[in-house]
Motif scaffolding. Sequence first.
Motif, PDB file in Angstrom:
ATOM      1  N   GLU A   1       0.722   5.787   0.066  1.00  0.00           N
ATOM      2  CA  GLU A   1      -0.030   6.793   0.305  1.00  0.00           C
ATOM      3  C   GLU A   1      -0.046   7.751  -0.904  1.00  0.00           C
ATOM      4  O   GLU A   1       0.784   8.294  -1.427  1.00  0.00           O
ATOM      5  CB  GLU A   1       0.707   7.621   1.462  1.00  0.00           C
ATOM      6  CG  GLU A   1      -0.109   8.713   2.220  1.00  0.00           C
ATOM      7  CD  GLU A   1       0.498   9.501   3.217  1.00  0.00           C
ATOM      8  OE1 GLU A   1       1.312   8.852   3.839  1.00  0.00           O
ATOM      9  OE2 GLU A   1       0.350  10.608   3.490  1.00  0.00           O
ATOM     10  N   ASN A   2      -1.304   8.215  -0.945  1.00  0.00           N
ATOM     11  CA  ASN A   2      -1.619   9.101  -2.196  1.00  0.00           C
ATOM     12  C   ASN A   2      -0.646  10.158  -1.923  1.00  0.00           C
ATOM     13  O   ASN A   2      -0.864  10.910  -0.676  1.00  0.00           O
ATOM     14  CB  ASN A   2      -3.170   9.481  -2.125  1.00  0.00           C
ATOM     15  CG  ASN A   2      -3.204   9.948  -3.639  1.00  0.00           C
ATOM     16  OD1 ASN A   2      -2.310   9.750  -4.471  1.00  0.00           O
ATOM     17  ND2 ASN A   2      -4.488  10.528  -3.795  1.00  0.00           N
TER      18      ASN A   2
ATOM     19  N   GLU B   1      -6.253   0.490  -7.041  1.00  0.00           N
ATOM     20  CA  GLU B   1      -5.244  -0.752  -7.016  1.00  0.00           C
ATOM     21  C   GLU B   1      -4.620  -0.938  -8.470  1.00  0.00           C
ATOM     22  O   GLU B   1      -5.177  -0.532  -9.608  1.00  0.00           O
ATOM     23  CB  GLU B   1      -6.036  -1.943  -6.655  1.00  0.00           C
ATOM     24  CG  GLU B   1      -6.398  -2.245  -5.550  1.00  0.00           C
ATOM     25  CD  GLU B   1      -7.327  -3.573  -5.216  1.00  0.00           C
ATOM     26  OE1 GLU B   1      -7.124  -4.407  -5.826  1.00  0.00           O
ATOM     27  OE2 GLU B   1      -8.210  -3.408  -4.138  1.00  0.00           O
TER      28      GLU B   1
ATOM     29  N   TRP C   1      -3.869   1.144   7.599  1.00  0.00           N
ATOM     30  CA  TRP C   1      -2.929  -0.226   7.051  1.00  0.00           C
ATOM     31  C   TRP C   1      -1.700  -0.293   7.831  1.00  0.00           C
ATOM     32  O   TRP C   1      -1.298  -1.687   8.066  1.00  0.00           O
ATOM     33  CB  TRP C   1      -2.733  -0.095   5.583  1.00  0.00           C
ATOM     34  CG  TRP C   1      -2.143  -1.142   4.974  1.00  0.00           C
ATOM     35  CD1 TRP C   1      -2.505  -2.526   4.660  1.00  0.00           C
ATOM     36  CD2 TRP C   1      -0.793  -1.055   4.595  1.00  0.00           C
ATOM     37  NE1 TRP C   1      -1.618  -3.021   3.969  1.00  0.00           N
ATOM     38  CE2 TRP C   1      -0.423  -2.413   3.986  1.00  0.00           C
ATOM     39  CE3 TRP C   1       0.238  -0.136   4.656  1.00  0.00           C
ATOM     40  CZ2 TRP C   1       0.917  -2.384   3.459  1.00  0.00           C
ATOM     41  CZ3 TRP C   1       1.658  -0.302   4.036  1.00  0.00           C
ATOM     42  CH2 TRP C   1       1.729  -1.640   3.684  1.00  0.00           C
TER      43      TRP C   1
ATOM     44  N   ASN D   1       0.951  -1.301   0.328  1.00  0.00           N
ATOM     45  CA  ASN D   1       0.080  -0.095   0.001  1.00  0.00           C
ATOM     46  C   ASN D   1       0.795   1.243   0.063  1.00  0.00           C
ATOM     47  O   ASN D   1       1.924   1.053   0.547  1.00  0.00           O
ATOM     48  CB  ASN D   1      -0.869  -0.066   1.144  1.00  0.00           C
ATOM     49  CG  ASN D   1      -1.995  -1.041   1.187  1.00  0.00           C
ATOM     50  OD1 ASN D   1      -1.604  -2.166   0.600  1.00  0.00           O
ATOM     51  ND2 ASN D   1      -3.102  -0.724   1.786  1.00  0.00           N
TER      52      ASN D   1
ATOM     53  N   ASP E   1      -6.579   5.655   5.423  1.00  0.00           N
ATOM     54  CA  ASP E   1      -6.773   4.412   5.044  1.00  0.00           C
ATOM     55  C   ASP E   1      -5.184   3.812   5.041  1.00  0.00           C
ATOM     56  O   ASP E   1      -4.751   2.875   5.782  1.00  0.00           O
ATOM     57  CB  ASP E   1      -7.215   4.103   3.977  1.00  0.00           C
ATOM     58  CG  ASP E   1      -8.463   4.780   3.687  1.00  0.00           C
ATOM     59  OD1 ASP E   1      -9.002   4.776   4.592  1.00  0.00           O
ATOM     60  OD2 ASP E   1      -8.926   4.677   2.450  1.00  0.00           O
ATOM     61  N   TYR E   2      -4.338   4.551   4.736  1.00  0.00           N
ATOM     62  CA  TYR E   2      -2.711   4.102   4.453  1.00  0.00           C
ATOM     63  C   TYR E   2      -2.217   4.024   6.198  1.00  0.00           C
ATOM     64  O   TYR E   2      -1.674   3.016   6.240  1.00  0.00           O
ATOM     65  CB  TYR E   2      -2.001   5.091   3.990  1.00  0.00           C
ATOM     66  CG  TYR E   2      -0.545   4.708   3.818  1.00  0.00           C
ATOM     67  CD1 TYR E   2       0.020   3.708   3.133  1.00  0.00           C
ATOM     68  CD2 TYR E   2       0.536   5.454   4.678  1.00  0.00           C
ATOM     69  CE1 TYR E   2       1.128   3.466   3.081  1.00  0.00           C
ATOM     70  CE2 TYR E   2       1.822   5.359   4.803  1.00  0.00           C
ATOM     71  CZ  TYR E   2       2.312   3.923   3.986  1.00  0.00           C
ATOM     72  OH  TYR E   2       3.460   3.663   3.825  1.00  0.00           O
TER      73      TYR E   2
ATOM     74  N   VAL F   1      -0.147  -3.074  -6.006  1.00  0.00           N
ATOM     75  CA  VAL F   1      -0.028  -1.864  -5.575  1.00  0.00           C
ATOM     76  C   VAL F   1      -1.169  -1.365  -5.122  1.00  0.00           C
ATOM     77  O   VAL F   1      -2.279  -1.356  -5.938  1.00  0.00           O
ATOM     78  CB  VAL F   1       0.837  -0.746  -6.119  1.00  0.00           C
ATOM     79  CG1 VAL F   1       1.056   0.620  -5.464  1.00  0.00           C
ATOM     80  CG2 VAL F   1       2.012  -1.182  -6.482  1.00  0.00           C
ATOM     81  N   GLU F   2      -1.561  -0.781  -3.863  1.00  0.00           N
ATOM     82  CA  GLU F   2      -2.964  -0.112  -3.602  1.00  0.00           C
ATOM     83  C   GLU F   2      -2.551   1.171  -2.969  1.00  0.00           C
ATOM     84  O   GLU F   2      -1.832   1.473  -2.135  1.00  0.00           O
ATOM     85  CB  GLU F   2      -3.547  -1.053  -2.575  1.00  0.00           C
ATOM     86  CG  GLU F   2      -4.999  -0.370  -2.464  1.00  0.00           C
ATOM     87  CD  GLU F   2      -6.029  -1.357  -1.539  1.00  0.00           C
ATOM     88  OE1 GLU F   2      -5.488  -2.371  -1.343  1.00  0.00           O
ATOM     89  OE2 GLU F   2      -7.058  -0.854  -1.237  1.00  0.00           O
ATOM     90  N   VAL F   3      -3.034   2.309  -3.631  1.00  0.00           N
ATOM     91  CA  VAL F   3      -2.606   3.669  -3.456  1.00  0.00           C
ATOM     92  C   VAL F   3      -3.682   4.122  -2.474  1.00  0.00           C
ATOM     93  O   VAL F   3      -4.933   4.031  -3.014  1.00  0.00           O
ATOM     94  CB  VAL F   3      -2.548   4.556  -4.776  1.00  0.00           C
ATOM     95  CG1 VAL F   3      -2.105   6.048  -4.259  1.00  0.00           C
ATOM     96  CG2 VAL F   3      -1.259   4.095  -5.645  1.00  0.00           C
ATOM     97  N   GLN F   4      -3.603   4.626  -1.333  1.00  0.00           N
ATOM     98  CA  GLN F   4      -4.758   5.244  -0.472  1.00  0.00           C
ATOM     99  C   GLN F   4      -4.430   6.498  -0.133  1.00  0.00           C
ATOM    100  O   GLN F   4      -3.466   6.890  -0.116  1.00  0.00           O
ATOM    101  CB  GLN F   4      -4.706   3.978   0.641  1.00  0.00           C
ATOM    102  CG  GLN F   4      -5.207   2.614   0.413  1.00  0.00           C
ATOM    103  CD  GLN F   4      -4.718   1.728   1.678  1.00  0.00           C
ATOM    104  OE1 GLN F   4      -3.720   1.796   2.080  1.00  0.00           O
ATOM    105  NE2 GLN F   4      -5.728   0.789   1.896  1.00  0.00           N
TER     106      GLN F   4
ATOM    107  N   THR G   1      -5.550   7.293  -6.337  1.00  0.00           N
ATOM    108  CA  THR G   1      -6.101   6.022  -5.460  1.00  0.00           C
ATOM    109  C   THR G   1      -6.557   4.948  -6.193  1.00  0.00           C
ATOM    110  O   THR G   1      -7.066   5.283  -7.452  1.00  0.00           O
ATOM    111  CB  THR G   1      -7.311   6.569  -4.292  1.00  0.00           C
ATOM    112  OG1 THR G   1      -8.337   6.982  -4.988  1.00  0.00           O
ATOM    113  CG2 THR G   1      -6.379   7.517  -3.473  1.00  0.00           C
TER     114      THR G   1
END
Lengths: 236, 612, 278, 111
Positions: free
Chosen positions: C174-175, C220, C251, C172, C247-248, C240-243, C218
């Motif tokens: 962070e945006n 996946e 996580w 993950n 949320d980040y 990759v998950e951009v949050q 943000t």
Amino acid sequence: MSDLKIEGYEFKPGFKGMAKDTSSDQTMFKGVHWGKAMMWIFLLSDTFIFSCFLISYMKGRGSTIIDWPNPSEVFGLHVFGVQVPLLLIAIMTFVLITSSGTMALAVKYGYEKNRKMCGWLILATAIGGLTFVGMQAFEWSKLIHEGVRPWENPFGAPQFGSFFFMITGFHGTHVSIGVIFLFIYAYKTFAGHYDEGKRGWFTTMKGDYVEVEILGLYWHFVDLVWVFIFAFFYLW
Amino acid sequence: MSEDFNNNKTIQAQSSEAISGGGSGVGVDADYVRPAEVADQDLYHGHSFITKWIFCQDAKVIGVQYFLLATFTGIIGLILSWLMRLQLGFPGLAPFMTAEHYYQFVTMHGMIMVVYFLTALFLGGFGNYLIPLMVGARDMVFPYLNMVSFWSFFVAVGVLLASFFVPGGPTGSGWTLYPPQAILEGTPGSGWGIMLMCISLILFVAGFTMGGLNYLITILQARTRGMTLMRMPLTVWGIFTATVLAMLAFPALLVGALMMSLDNVLGTSFFMPTILKAGEVLEYGGGSPILFQHLFWFFGHPEVYIVALPAFGIVSDLISVHARKNIFGYRMMVWAIVGIGALSFFVWAHHMYVSGMNPWFGFFFATTTLIIAVPTAMKVYNWILTLWRGNIRLNTVMLWCLGFIVTFVNGGITGIFLGNVSVDVPLSDTYFVIAHFHMVMGIAPLMVIMGAVYHWFPLVSGRFLSEKLGKWHFWLTFLGAYSIYFPMHYLGFIGVPRRYFEMYDSPYVTSAVGMNEFISIAAFIVGAAQFILIYNIIKTLKTGKPAGHNPWQACSLEWLTPTVPPEHGNWGDRLPTVHRWAYDYSVPGAKEDFITQTTPPSEVAGSKVEKT
Amino acid sequence: MHVGIIFFLVILGSVLFHIFTPWYWTDVASNWGGMDDTITLTFWIGGGVFIAVCLFMIYCVFKFSYKKDRIAEYKPEDKKLEKILTWATTLGVAALLAPGLIIWNQYVNVPKNAIEIDVMAWQWGWQYRLPGEDGKLGTTKVVNINDDNPFGINLDDPFGNDDVMIQSDVINLENNRPVKILLRSVDVLHNWYVPQFRAKMDAVPGIVTFYWFEPNKTGEFEVLCAEYCGVGHYAMRGGVEVQDKQDYDNWLQEQETFSDLIAKQKILENEKTKLAKK
Amino acid sequence: MEKTKKQEQASTHKIGIYLWIWGLLFVLSFFSYMVDWYQFQGMLRWSLILFFMFLKAGLIMAFFMHLYWERYALVNVLLWPMTAIACFIFLMVAEFEYVLFTRLFYFVVGG
């Protein structure tokens, strides 16, 4: 060397001469025998081979984080109870330069058509080369005895062994090939092939003392490479 | 033994030889050519079938041998590409196409096509056949060495193909053979396969060095009287420069292959860092994989030009002959070839922008790479300016040349994308790269090879190839190849990585399914179309139209031999003398629209020859 | 005649293909939109040259195809024209090179506030490590890698203890926060590549390579391996998950650190020895 | 004019010049050996090694291989390609320093 009187061609010195030679017809290297030109170009190519070896060695040695062994000690010899650094290498250098000198003289006497002198000097060169190879074999066996292998090295970075055996091995192969040809050419000189212009085994060209110079170029090149190996491998 | 050698007479010059008295201002001296500097070459003439056709020392026969063997390996490469496209277009259709086989085929296809097909064909094939003829020599200067060169190549091909039959099969490490994966399990053929590949490459380099020395010394030291470097056809210039590159670049490959063999067999760690494999630490340590990449591309980039420069040279000649016009800006063309060749040694790491090398190299290599675009663009301009105000024969040869221009310009421009460092970042290792290099060094040189075959076949065999079949061959190949590689760039834009055995499980790649099927079908057709040429050749050898002497009305020396096809020794008992460059087409005031290189000035006294 | 027409259709087809193609790049999801712009610029200049050259060629084919009574022009050289063309090409090339170098300069200079992520690759998978509260990653060695120490962290390095370990192929991010990807490999070459981020770099065993980007969308994304790494190359995927920050952070809280792992291992071992004693 | 004179002598150089060069090579080799014997370190060692190396190589090429007497056309053809080697060396120095840095930084020192 060139007999620089060519009918209908006026020679000029320096860069002007280069421009004139390059823009002329028939040959670019005026008066240079085909075989000699070929040997030069081959040596140029070979220079690139050895350069790639040495550059790889430089890169390998420069980027390893394990200590590189001190060649001065590794290649030292115990003589009469004294540790002399690089002694064997110094003798090898001495032998190779000696043989280079005899070769240069052989070429000179060849051009003077002094058959005997030329032949003996080639033979002397061959024996010098043989001595060199013998000493290299001794050096290899000494290092192997001490535990240095291409893949490992008790004194430090394993690449030391890899590069040592590969580079000196490749150089030694060159020397050995040179020695074989030196013996052949010594025979041919004594047999008078170059005086009577006898054709070679694999070629349609007539024998000429220029062939001694061509072989000489190769032999000096081997010496030249050793100068670089000596500086970069043993002295660094 | 002595009768095996011919004893050609060395011709001394007479300034008054062949002089027509007339002509205003054209004196006796205008036709003067300096006397010969070296004695005429003695040649060994074979008597038996074996010495005449198999272990032959005649450069022309050796050239044909190279041509045939390279074509044979090329066909194997072609079949491998079919199998790859079969998998990519229709995955699962062929059950034997496992991932292992796919990667092995990719590797062998790449290596065969670049080294054993294109390099051998251009330098070994065209080089051997054309150099002595075009510079007016009797043969290569070292015929015996030349023969050994071919047989080394033969053994190299043998070793390469043998790797299909060893345990583990051929190497599947990609044609770049990057360590560590090339010699680790997890890559097919990591034992025997890579070993044989290295041995084969070393043999190829050794053999090529022998041939290359011949080409260089023949061009530099054995030109005929009056043949200056600046009168040589561009074909010779292209092959010459490419050979220089090969002589200086192959050493790096040799060293790389040797060191990798040692890593593989002896367990040295030149390229091998500490490696964890299946939970165990292997007995390697401290090496640098990027070193191999540097060595490989120090060879690999000049290799691109080893293939491209002969193509540049040959296509210049073909365009000039068939547009009946001198090549535009000959000097510029020569300097461009030499300049591209020299620059090609300073650009190698543009293949490695994302390899993890020192990031500051990006600036240096992007700049040098884009500088190469300038001489290359000049060559393109000069080709099309040669067509301008020409008198273009639209025969098969010219069609191949036009096809070359389109594909080469296309591929060259995508090269600017990939050479420009930050543009390369998103595009490298994608299908864009595949499309680029196939267009520029696959299809474009192939177009030239085909054009050259149609052009010089009458010289080699004395007969014309069928124009009708030739046109079919051209259009199928050109349109097919273009429709394979032009859309492929767009797969690269999407971001589809290269060397993927299958890829349809990614959401944004599924849109590419249709295109992959289309590309595969086009590839099958293009491949099949090549057999038209083989049929054409076989048919022509039996029933083709006789070509006669100098059928294309060309100026250059190779068409001016006393016999067609030329015999061993090429020139009968007198070597030709050369009085002008190879491009005197459509000279105002001349009787015909071409003036051969051997025509002395006094014979064309009235015409306005600008340059002799 | 037909020759020129077919060639013209090929060029026309190429242009139409470009206009109507459904296959084009994915929306950029990082700060490297500049790369797209440079590609577009190169495309216009390069494409223009391609079309101009080909059209000129086609024109020549139409205009100057063989006629028996025509005599071609005899003009070996035109110095002026050649000079103009050389300079024009040089200018064009320089115009393409300049933005390329500017962006590369940004690419190799990582912003100070970038968070470092250790991406470890092997045949055929990925795992990730984030620095802990000290903001620094511990040093590593391949020989240290085992079940207890999946990242091969040097035990005597104090920076390593609080490193956050993500033993999953999905990471993950962070945006809108720059990340510096530090790549290493334990066996062969790999390349951690997300097409939407545009950036990529090889993971090379024996050294650590890097690149950076700043995700700005943000969602996946799929990670592909872009450097051939053996038979499993095509299947070597990650995610990759951009949050957003909230949320980040949530996580990140849930992830295990290296000291957690060591502690857990110790408890396990103690239990084992207890069991054995019993 | 002088050049052509030299050229004409080329095929029969006096033996003296070979003996001179020969002797010089021995002396230079001895000196470079002395660099190690006295354990010079750092820049001094490097510059001495390189100085003697290039001098020896130059003498061998120029006189034993007769390059001094060859025409510039040949000499230049042989020497210019060395720029490619020089470029390769230069870049590989930058490369190994970078590699050494990353190895030390990420595998040993840290921070």
